[in-house]
Motif scaffolding. Structure first.
Motif, PDB file in Angstrom:
ATOM      1  N   VAL A   9       0.897  -1.235  -0.027  1.00 32.17           N
ATOM      2  CA  VAL A   9      -0.056  -0.123  -0.050  1.00 32.17           C
ATOM      3  C   VAL A   9       0.726   1.313  -0.064  1.00 32.17           C
ATOM      4  O   VAL A   9       1.780   1.344   0.866  1.00 32.17           O
ATOM      5  N   LYS A  10       0.838   2.122  -1.128  1.00 33.44           N
ATOM      6  CA  LYS A  10       1.571   3.201  -1.058  1.00 33.44           C
ATOM      7  C   LYS A  10       0.753   4.488  -0.646  1.00 33.44           C
ATOM      8  O   LYS A  10      -0.402   4.700  -1.425  1.00 33.44           O
ATOM      9  N   TYR A  11       0.889   5.435   0.228  1.00 38.96           N
ATOM     10  CA  TYR A  11       0.265   6.565   0.734  1.00 38.96           C
ATOM     11  C   TYR A  11       1.112   7.611   0.184  1.00 38.96           C
ATOM     12  O   TYR A  11       2.134   7.780   0.269  1.00 38.96           O
ATOM     13  N   THR A  12       0.556   8.608  -0.580  1.00 35.63           N
ATOM     14  CA  THR A  12       1.009   9.955  -0.921  1.00 35.63           C
ATOM     15  C   THR A  12       0.218  10.906  -0.171  1.00 35.63           C
ATOM     16  O   THR A  12      -0.617  11.334  -0.382  1.00 35.63           O
ATOM     17  N   PRO A  13       1.255  11.608   0.688  1.00 37.46           N
ATOM     18  CA  PRO A  13       0.609  12.711   1.670  1.00 37.46           C
ATOM     19  C   PRO A  13       0.136  14.016   0.560  1.00 37.46           C
ATOM     20  O   PRO A  13      -0.700  14.706   0.837  1.00 37.46           O
ATOM     21  N   PHE A  53      -4.192   6.773  -1.747  1.00 30.58           N
ATOM     22  CA  PHE A  53      -3.801   5.621  -1.519  1.00 30.58           C
ATOM     23  C   PHE A  53      -3.876   4.772  -2.965  1.00 30.58           C
ATOM     24  O   PHE A  53      -4.524   4.983  -3.699  1.00 30.58           O
ATOM     25  N   ASN A  54      -2.451   3.867  -3.141  1.00 31.80           N
ATOM     26  CA  ASN A  54      -2.438   3.247  -4.403  1.00 31.80           C
ATOM     27  C   ASN A  54      -2.366   1.478  -3.599  1.00 31.80           C
ATOM     28  O   ASN A  54      -1.353   1.303  -2.743  1.00 31.80           O
ATOM     29  N   TYR A  55      -3.206   0.800  -4.053  1.00 34.52           N
ATOM     30  CA  TYR A  55      -2.971  -0.845  -3.493  1.00 34.52           C
ATOM     31  C   TYR A  55      -2.674  -1.570  -4.508  1.00 34.52           C
ATOM     32  O   TYR A  55      -3.088  -1.522  -5.618  1.00 34.52           O
ATOM     33  N   SER A  56      -1.797  -2.504  -3.989  1.00 37.04           N
ATOM     34  CA  SER A  56      -1.187  -3.747  -5.074  1.00 37.04           C
ATOM     35  C   SER A  56      -2.281  -4.916  -5.481  1.00 37.04           C
ATOM     36  O   SER A  56      -2.362  -5.224  -6.533  1.00 37.04           O
ATOM     37  N   CYS A  57      -3.220  -4.845  -4.434  1.00 36.70           N
ATOM     38  CA  CYS A  57      -4.444  -5.877  -4.566  1.00 36.70           C
ATOM     39  C   CYS A  57      -5.510  -5.328  -5.457  1.00 36.70           C
ATOM     40  O   CYS A  57      -6.176  -6.073  -5.942  1.00 36.70           O
ATOM     41  N   LYS A  58      -5.434  -3.936  -5.752  1.00 31.87           N
ATOM     42  CA  LYS A  58      -6.284  -3.422  -6.680  1.00 31.87           C
ATOM     43  C   LYS A  58      -8.025  -3.490  -6.429  1.00 31.87           C
ATOM     44  O   LYS A  58      -8.600  -3.255  -7.140  1.00 31.87           O
ATOM     45  N   MET A  59      -7.966  -3.810  -5.112  1.00 33.72           N
ATOM     46  CA  MET A  59      -9.391  -3.979  -4.714  1.00 33.72           C
ATOM     47  C   MET A  59     -10.254  -2.793  -4.747  1.00 33.72           C
ATOM     48  O   MET A  59     -11.273  -2.736  -4.979  1.00 33.72           O
TER      49      MET A  59
END
Length: 206
Positions: free
Chosen positions: A164-168, A173-179
């Motif tokens: 999970v990548k969070y960009t302040p 958010f960007n999730y690798s699971c793509k849910m």
């Protein structure tokens, strides 16, 4: 699985069953971005695949028709079915606005926020993700100023990792699971990050 892992397993299967010269297999390989779930994870389906949608619609319509109906009777029954669907949607909207939600998880502020932004039907779905946030464990966290990268693994066993990548700067958010891309709701990994960051609401750009 990731695209690289999918391709590796595909090549292993071809080698195992001796399908290197099979024309059908070659054709399916060229089209795999149209059918393999690995490549469809970023496509929004609202929780349904085409076969599920077809089966659920058929089951629903069976309540309003039978094989002996005349054509004009069939049209009338379909109209009743559509009215029923519209009424169900209106009821869901009414319940979402007027019902008091019973909060069940320990992330009360997040759960309360979820209850405000989703319909009752979707809320129960999202709440399940909040409940299961304890299943993955944070095994690494890297902060490079622009982004904060969290890596997860299943709490007990398993080698699969999720990121999970969070960009302040954009509060996203960007999730690798793509849910979120596929279903429109945050995953349990995202809720784990929200808890770690002490957030009480879901970023608009999840």
């Amino acid at each position: 699985m990731t695209e690289a892992k999918f391709e590796l397993k595909w090549l292993n299967a071809i080698e195992r069953f001796g399908l290197q010269h099979n024309e059908w297999v070659k054709t399916m390989y060229c089209k795999w971005k149209q059918w393999a779930e690995t490549f469809l994870r970023s496509t929004f389906f609202g929780g349904l695949w085409s076969t599920q949608w077809s089966e659920s619609i058929n089951a629903f319509l069976n309540c309003f028709k039978n094989s002996r109906l005349k054509l004009y009777e069939f049209v009338s029954h379909i109209d009743r079915a559509m009215s029923c669907l519209r009424n169900n949607k209106l009821k869901d909207d009414f319940d979402s606005i007027n019902e008091h939600t019973i909060l069940l998880t320990h992330l009360l502020q997040l759960e309360k926020y979820v209850a405000k932004v989703y319909t009752r039907h979707t809320f129960t779905w999202v709440r399940d993700e909040i409940k299961t946030k304890a299943k993955p464990s944070i095994v690494n966290c890297v902060d490079d100023m622009d982004n904060v990268m969290y890596t997860f693994k299943k709490f007990v066993g398993g080698d699969t990792t999720w990121i999970v990548k969070y960009t302040p700067s954009t509060n996203s958010f960007n999730y690798s699971c793509k849910m979120f891309d596929k279903l429109g709701i945050p995953c349990c990994h995202a809720f784990s990050v929200m808890k770690a960051m002490n957030q009480n609401n879901i970023p608009q750009h999840s």
